[in-house]
Design a protein around this motif. Structure first.
Motif, PDB file in Angstrom:
ATOM      1  N   ALA A  50       0.839  -1.194   0.000  1.00  0.00           N
ATOM      2  CA  ALA A  50       0.000   0.000   0.000  1.00  0.00           C
ATOM      3  C   ALA A  50       0.877   1.247   0.000  1.00  0.00           C
ATOM      4  O   ALA A  50       1.891   1.303   0.692  1.00  0.00           O
ATOM      5  CB  ALA A  50      -0.900   0.007   1.225  1.00  0.00           C
ATOM      6  N   PRO A  51       0.495   2.261  -0.765  1.00  0.00           N
ATOM      7  CA  PRO A  51       1.270   3.499  -0.755  1.00  0.00           C
ATOM      8  C   PRO A  51       1.112   4.208   0.591  1.00  0.00           C
ATOM      9  O   PRO A  51       0.124   4.014   1.296  1.00  0.00           O
ATOM     10  CB  PRO A  51       0.663   4.320  -1.893  1.00  0.00           C
ATOM     11  N   PRO A  52       2.067   5.031   0.962  1.00  0.00           N
ATOM     12  CA  PRO A  52       1.979   5.763   2.230  1.00  0.00           C
ATOM     13  C   PRO A  52       0.792   6.726   2.234  1.00  0.00           C
ATOM     14  O   PRO A  52       0.342   7.182   1.171  1.00  0.00           O
ATOM     15  CB  PRO A  52       3.290   6.531   2.308  1.00  0.00           C
ATOM     16  N   ASP A  53       0.276   7.010   3.424  1.00  0.00           N
ATOM     17  CA  ASP A  53      -0.828   7.962   3.556  1.00  0.00           C
ATOM     18  C   ASP A  53      -0.310   9.386   3.426  1.00  0.00           C
ATOM     19  O   ASP A  53       0.770   9.709   3.878  1.00  0.00           O
ATOM     20  CB  ASP A  53      -1.512   7.798   4.919  1.00  0.00           C
ATOM     21  N   LEU A  58       8.635  12.361  -3.949  1.00  0.00           N
ATOM     22  CA  LEU A  58       9.310  11.290  -4.669  1.00  0.00           C
ATOM     23  C   LEU A  58      10.586  11.794  -5.325  1.00  0.00           C
ATOM     24  O   LEU A  58      10.639  12.906  -5.848  1.00  0.00           O
ATOM     25  CB  LEU A  58       8.409  10.715  -5.760  1.00  0.00           C
ATOM     26  N   VAL A  59      11.581  10.955  -5.289  1.00  0.00           N
ATOM     27  CA  VAL A  59      12.814  11.175  -6.033  1.00  0.00           C
ATOM     28  C   VAL A  59      12.813  10.116  -7.131  1.00  0.00           C
ATOM     29  O   VAL A  59      12.754   8.925  -6.841  1.00  0.00           O
ATOM     30  CB  VAL A  59      14.051  11.029  -5.126  1.00  0.00           C
ATOM     31  N   ILE A  60      12.848  10.551  -8.371  1.00  0.00           N
ATOM     32  CA  ILE A  60      12.769   9.626  -9.499  1.00  0.00           C
ATOM     33  C   ILE A  60      14.107   9.630 -10.228  1.00  0.00           C
ATOM     34  O   ILE A  60      14.673  10.682 -10.513  1.00  0.00           O
ATOM     35  CB  ILE A  60      11.626  10.018 -10.460  1.00  0.00           C
ATOM     36  N   ALA A  95      11.322  10.279  -0.512  1.00  0.00           N
ATOM     37  CA  ALA A  95      12.494  11.030  -0.049  1.00  0.00           C
ATOM     38  C   ALA A  95      12.649  11.012   1.468  1.00  0.00           C
ATOM     39  O   ALA A  95      13.763  11.119   1.972  1.00  0.00           O
ATOM     40  CB  ALA A  95      12.424  12.475  -0.540  1.00  0.00           C
ATOM     41  N   THR A  96      11.578  10.847   2.214  1.00  0.00           N
ATOM     42  CA  THR A  96      11.687  10.891   3.671  1.00  0.00           C
ATOM     43  C   THR A  96      11.978   9.525   4.276  1.00  0.00           C
ATOM     44  O   THR A  96      12.716   9.421   5.256  1.00  0.00           O
ATOM     45  CB  THR A  96      10.403  11.459   4.307  1.00  0.00           C
ATOM     46  N   THR A  97      11.411   8.456   3.714  1.00  0.00           N
ATOM     47  CA  THR A  97      11.589   7.123   4.304  1.00  0.00           C
ATOM     48  C   THR A  97      12.543   6.243   3.522  1.00  0.00           C
ATOM     49  O   THR A  97      12.883   5.153   3.979  1.00  0.00           O
ATOM     50  CB  THR A  97      10.236   6.393   4.399  1.00  0.00           C
ATOM     51  N   ASN A  98      12.964   6.675   2.336  1.00  0.00           N
ATOM     52  CA  ASN A  98      13.847   5.903   1.452  1.00  0.00           C
ATOM     53  C   ASN A  98      13.244   4.561   1.026  1.00  0.00           C
ATOM     54  O   ASN A  98      13.966   3.611   0.761  1.00  0.00           O
ATOM     55  CB  ASN A  98      15.216   5.674   2.085  1.00  0.00           C
TER      56      ASN A  98
END
Length: 114
Positions: A50-53, A58-60, A95-98
């Protein structure tokens, strides 16, 4: 879990675990393929899908991957120059949780805009 991530047969997983422990300099016994098979039968991995809430930064990025085929060693050994095969790996990382949120592999002929 290593076997599920890399989609390897049991004996290859045994060798990979041994190599990883050697590279890390850890002196632990590596379970044989029969033990890995018995333990895997009871394992039910929970993979986050599941994607984060909330909003996500995002870093692409993309990188080229060299594909080694069955005849690659033949080309290297005998000096025959053939077409090299490449694939592009596209990753979207929170970017915050890697955490890798999305990943896809495309051929070198596909454009990035598509």
């Amino acid at each position: 879990m290593v076997r599920l991530v890399f989609h390897q047969p049991l004996r290859q997983t045994e060798g990979l675990l041994g190599s990883l422990l050697d590279l890390m300099g850890v002196d632990l016994p590596v379970p044989n393929h029969a033990t890995i098979s018995r333990r895997a039968a009871r394992l039910t991995p929970v993979l986050r899908t599941a994607p984060p809430d909330g909003p996500v930064t995002l870093v692409i990025d993309r990188t080229g991957l060299k594909v080694y085929g069955a005849g690659e060693w033949h080309r290297d050994k005998h000096g025959v120059r053939g077409r090299r095969t490449w694939r592009k790996l596209h990753l979207a990382v929170d970017a915050t949780t890697n955490i890798i949120v999305a990943a896809t592999v495309t051929t070198s002929g596909e454009g990035d805009a598509g």
